[in-house]
Design a protein around this motif. Structure first.
Motif, PDB file in Angstrom:
ATOM      1  N   ASP A  59      64.159   6.590 101.124  1.00  0.00           N
ATOM      2  CA  ASP A  59      65.012   6.122 100.033  1.00  0.00           C
ATOM      3  C   ASP A  59      64.393   6.337  98.650  1.00  0.00           C
ATOM      4  N   ALA A  60      63.212   6.929  98.580  1.00  0.00           N
ATOM      5  CA  ALA A  60      62.472   6.981  97.315  1.00  0.00           C
ATOM      6  C   ALA A  60      63.202   7.749  96.219  1.00  0.00           C
ATOM      7  N   ASP A  61      64.095   8.645  96.603  1.00  0.00           N
ATOM      8  CA  ASP A  61      64.825   9.404  95.591  1.00  0.00           C
ATOM      9  C   ASP A  61      66.062   8.648  95.098  1.00  0.00           C
ATOM     10  N   ARG A  86      78.410  11.401  99.742  1.00  0.00           N
ATOM     11  CA  ARG A  86      79.048  10.240  99.099  1.00  0.00           C
ATOM     12  C   ARG A  86      78.481   8.937  99.628  1.00  0.00           C
ATOM     13  N   ARG A  87      78.113   8.921 100.906  1.00  0.00           N
ATOM     14  CA  ARG A  87      77.564   7.695 101.504  1.00  0.00           C
ATOM     15  C   ARG A  87      76.246   7.307 100.852  1.00  0.00           C
ATOM     16  N   LEU A  88      75.586   8.263 100.196  1.00  0.00           N
ATOM     17  CA  LEU A  88      74.256   8.020  99.647  1.00  0.00           C
ATOM     18  C   LEU A  88      74.216   8.060  98.131  1.00  0.00           C
ATOM     19  N   ASP A  89      75.385   8.091  97.494  1.00  0.00           N
ATOM     20  CA  ASP A  89      75.413   8.258  96.036  1.00  0.00           C
ATOM     21  C   ASP A  89      74.866   7.052  95.289  1.00  0.00           C
ATOM     22  N   ALA A  90      75.130   5.841  95.762  1.00  0.00           N
ATOM     23  CA  ALA A  90      74.711   4.649  95.024  1.00  0.00           C
ATOM     24  C   ALA A  90      73.214   4.426  95.167  1.00  0.00           C
ATOM     25  N   PRO A  91      72.520   4.005  94.067  1.00  0.00           N
ATOM     26  CA  PRO A  91      71.094   3.706  94.197  1.00  0.00           C
ATOM     27  C   PRO A  91      70.861   2.541  95.141  1.00  0.00           C
ATOM     28  N   ALA A  98      56.161  10.170  97.011  1.00  0.00           N
ATOM     29  CA  ALA A  98      55.988  11.261  96.048  1.00  0.00           C
ATOM     30  C   ALA A  98      57.264  11.503  95.259  1.00  0.00           C
ATOM     31  N   PHE A  99      58.431  11.318  95.881  1.00  0.00           N
ATOM     32  CA  PHE A  99      59.687  11.450  95.143  1.00  0.00           C
ATOM     33  C   PHE A  99      59.728  10.447  93.992  1.00  0.00           C
ATOM     34  N   PHE A 100      59.273   9.230  94.269  1.00  0.00           N
ATOM     35  CA  PHE A 100      59.355   8.163  93.281  1.00  0.00           C
ATOM     36  C   PHE A 100      58.480   8.464  92.069  1.00  0.00           C
ATOM     37  N   ILE A 101      57.237   8.878  92.299  1.00  0.00           N
ATOM     38  CA  ILE A 101      56.365   9.131  91.150  1.00  0.00           C
ATOM     39  C   ILE A 101      56.694  10.462  90.481  1.00  0.00           C
ATOM     40  N   ALA A 102      57.274  11.405  91.235  1.00  0.00           N
ATOM     41  CA  ALA A 102      57.703  12.658  90.608  1.00  0.00           C
ATOM     42  C   ALA A 102      58.871  12.400  89.661  1.00  0.00           C
ATOM     43  N   ARG A 103      59.766  11.491  90.026  1.00  0.00           N
ATOM     44  CA  ARG A 103      60.892  11.153  89.149  1.00  0.00           C
ATOM     45  C   ARG A 103      60.405  10.468  87.876  1.00  0.00           C
ATOM     46  N   ALA A 104      59.228   9.881  87.927  1.00  0.00           N
ATOM     47  CA  ALA A 104      58.639   9.276  86.732  1.00  0.00           C
ATOM     48  C   ALA A 104      57.888  10.311  85.898  1.00  0.00           C
ATOM     49  N   GLY A 105      57.854  11.566  86.357  1.00  0.00           N
ATOM     50  CA  GLY A 105      57.169  12.627  85.632  1.00  0.00           C
ATOM     51  C   GLY A 105      55.666  12.640  85.844  1.00  0.00           C
ATOM     52  N   LEU A 106      55.185  11.912  86.829  1.00  0.00           N
ATOM     53  CA  LEU A 106      53.744  11.752  86.997  1.00  0.00           C
ATOM     54  C   LEU A 106      53.098  12.838  87.864  1.00  0.00           C
ATOM     55  N   LEU A 107      53.917  13.717  88.442  1.00  0.00           N
ATOM     56  CA  LEU A 107      53.344  14.791  89.266  1.00  0.00           C
ATOM     57  C   LEU A 107      53.487  16.174  88.631  1.00  0.00           C
ATOM     58  N   ASP A 108      54.124  16.262  87.484  1.00  0.00           N
ATOM     59  CA  ASP A 108      54.283  17.566  86.831  1.00  0.00           C
ATOM     60  C   ASP A 108      52.918  18.198  86.580  1.00  0.00           C
ATOM     61  N   GLY A 109      52.765  19.438  87.014  1.00  0.00           N
ATOM     62  CA  GLY A 109      51.515  20.146  86.814  1.00  0.00           C
ATOM     63  C   GLY A 109      50.440  19.818  87.829  1.00  0.00           C
ATOM     64  N   HIS A 110      50.766  18.963  88.801  1.00  0.00           N
ATOM     65  CA  HIS A 110      49.787  18.574  89.817  1.00  0.00           C
ATOM     66  C   HIS A 110      50.163  19.171  91.169  1.00  0.00           C
ATOM     67  N   ARG A 111      49.183  19.291  92.064  1.00  0.00           N
ATOM     68  CA  ARG A 111      49.422  19.670  93.436  1.00  0.00           C
ATOM     69  C   ARG A 111      49.939  18.455  94.197  1.00  0.00           C
ATOM     70  N   CYS A 112      50.746  18.715  95.222  1.00  0.00           N
ATOM     71  CA  CYS A 112      51.374  17.602  95.935  1.00  0.00           C
ATOM     72  C   CYS A 112      51.577  17.969  97.402  1.00  0.00           C
ATOM     73  N   SER A 113      51.317  17.006  98.267  1.00  0.00           N
ATOM     74  CA  SER A 113      51.606  17.135  99.693  1.00  0.00           C
ATOM     75  C   SER A 113      52.728  16.167 100.045  1.00  0.00           C
ATOM     76  N   ILE A 114      53.666  16.624 100.869  1.00  0.00           N
ATOM     77  CA  ILE A 114      54.786  15.769 101.254  1.00  0.00           C
ATOM     78  C   ILE A 114      55.210  16.139 102.669  1.00  0.00           C
ATOM     79  N   HIS A 115      55.950  15.252 103.316  1.00  0.00           N
ATOM     80  CA  HIS A 115      56.392  15.494 104.685  1.00  0.00           C
ATOM     81  C   HIS A 115      57.207  16.783 104.758  1.00  0.00           C
ATOM     82  N   TRP A 116      57.003  17.533 105.833  1.00  0.00           N
ATOM     83  CA  TRP A 116      57.633  18.846 105.954  1.00  0.00           C
ATOM     84  C   TRP A 116      59.155  18.783 105.868  1.00  0.00           C
ATOM     85  N   GLU A 117      59.781  17.698 106.355  1.00  0.00           N
ATOM     86  CA  GLU A 117      61.237  17.619 106.317  1.00  0.00           C
ATOM     87  C   GLU A 117      61.772  17.482 104.891  1.00  0.00           C
TER      88      GLU A 117
END
Length: 333
Positions: free
Chosen positions: A90-92, A322-327, A120-139
């Motif tokens: 749900d992080a996005d 549509r089922r996932l549009d609302a935060p 990682a989605f959550f901190i990337a949306r805050a702009g905190l991963l721009d320019g950095h390397r990142c590992s995330i789940h393959w899916e």
């Protein structure tokens, strides 16, 4: 031979904040925190302190229904040396501006800010991963790459930089914590913690590509693992069966027999399933049009794609989105 900690490492006692978002994965949470907990009795002196942070102080439910107690919230402006955001899928869709402001402020202050699993989605949306390397789940790789082109995705199990850290999720958070313990207090303590949990540190620098394929498929046939790797890396346009066979130096008939024997299904059906799983990730986590997703996943037209999607997941792609549009969570009014 394990090296002893330096005097500077011995004097450290990093304060760790763990921001647990609603429906966080308990496996990743425990895998990250338990090595630091074990480092305290195994070291010469207490090595770490930690605090659980929630979007609001009080109970936070994990995805398995268990709850933990958050001692404070970002509104309390707690200060830490290291902050880990732990979140599931749900992080996005979690949108608390107050938490982002706190993380940015802590990063400016010098805290090492990072994430476990899809945090990682959550901190990337805050702009905190721009320019950095990142590992995330393959899916989650396809949607993450689409949403955050300024972040350099890597195939490593985890990334630990001086100011940022991320892991691919699950038990890779354990490997990442061991790496941090070594950096903080030396190899001897990290090895003691690893031994305490009967854990092999051989995974510390492994590329997760091969590891992930073996773990996900349960296959031991190296050639068929290579075939699946080719499928996953060639979504648009998809490779023909004879092209995959050729790259494996097999005839098409031999390839198809061997693939069916290994997986229980023909390669064309297996390949289609891979493309549809990738498509679902893009439908649920990006703003791409359904037609764009269809082409990106190797389908000739949106109509056939929608039909295949509905057959596989029981819902049309537009309805699934549509089922996932609302935060899931927003700031309190």
């Amino acid at each position: 031979m394990a090296t002893a900690a330096t005097p500077e490492q011995t004097a450290k006692r990093p304060r760790i904040g763990v921001l647990a978002l609603p429906n966080f994965p308990m496996m990743a949470f425990s895998a990250f925190l338990e090595p630091f907990r074990a480092a305290n009795p195994l070291g010469a002196r207490p090595a770490y302190s930690w605090t659980i942070v929630g979007l609001r102080a009080g109970p936070v439910a994990a995805s398995n229904g268990l709850t933990i107690e958050a001692a404070c919230s970002p509104e309390d402006q707690p200060q830490f040396d290291r902050i880990a955001v732990v979140s599931g899928g749900d992080a996005d869709r979690i949108a608390p501006q107050g938490a982002w402001s706190w993380l940015r402020r802590e990063a400016r202050r010098g805290a090492q800010v990072g994430a476990v699993a899809d945090g990682a989605f959550f901190i990337a949306r805050a702009g905190l991963l721009d320019g950095h390397r990142c590992s995330i789940h393959w899916e989650s790789e396809a949607s993450f790459r689409e949403n955050f082109p300024a972040v350099a995705l890597t195939a490593e199990l985890f990334v630990v930089e001086p100011r940022r850290f991320t892991s691919a999720g699950g038990v890779s958070a354990f490997d990442m914590a061991l790496e941090m313990i070594e950096q903080d207090h030396g190899l001897a303590l990290a090895t003691a913690v690893s031994d305490w949990f009967v854990h092999d540190r051989a995974r510390r620098s492994i590329d997760r590509g091969t590891l992930s394929l073996r773990a996900r498929t349960g296959l031991s046939d190296t050639l068929m693992l290579k075939a699946i790797g080719l499928m996953e890396s060639h979504m648009e346009p998809p490779l023909r069966a004879e092209e995959i066979a050729g790259r494996l130096e097999l005839s098409r008939d031999s390839f198809e027999r061997r693939f069916r024997a290994a997986t229980g299904e023909p390669p064309i059906r297996y390949y289609r399933s891979i493309r549809l799983r990738r498509a679902r990730d893009l439908v649920r986590r990006t703003a791409l049009k359904v037609s764009e997703i269809a082409f990106a996943c190797g389908f000739a037209d949106a109509g056939r794609f929608s039909q295949a999607y509905r057959e596989r997941f029981g819902v049309a792609p537009s309805a699934d989105r549509r089922r996932l549009d609302a935060p899931v969570v927003a700031d309190a009014p």
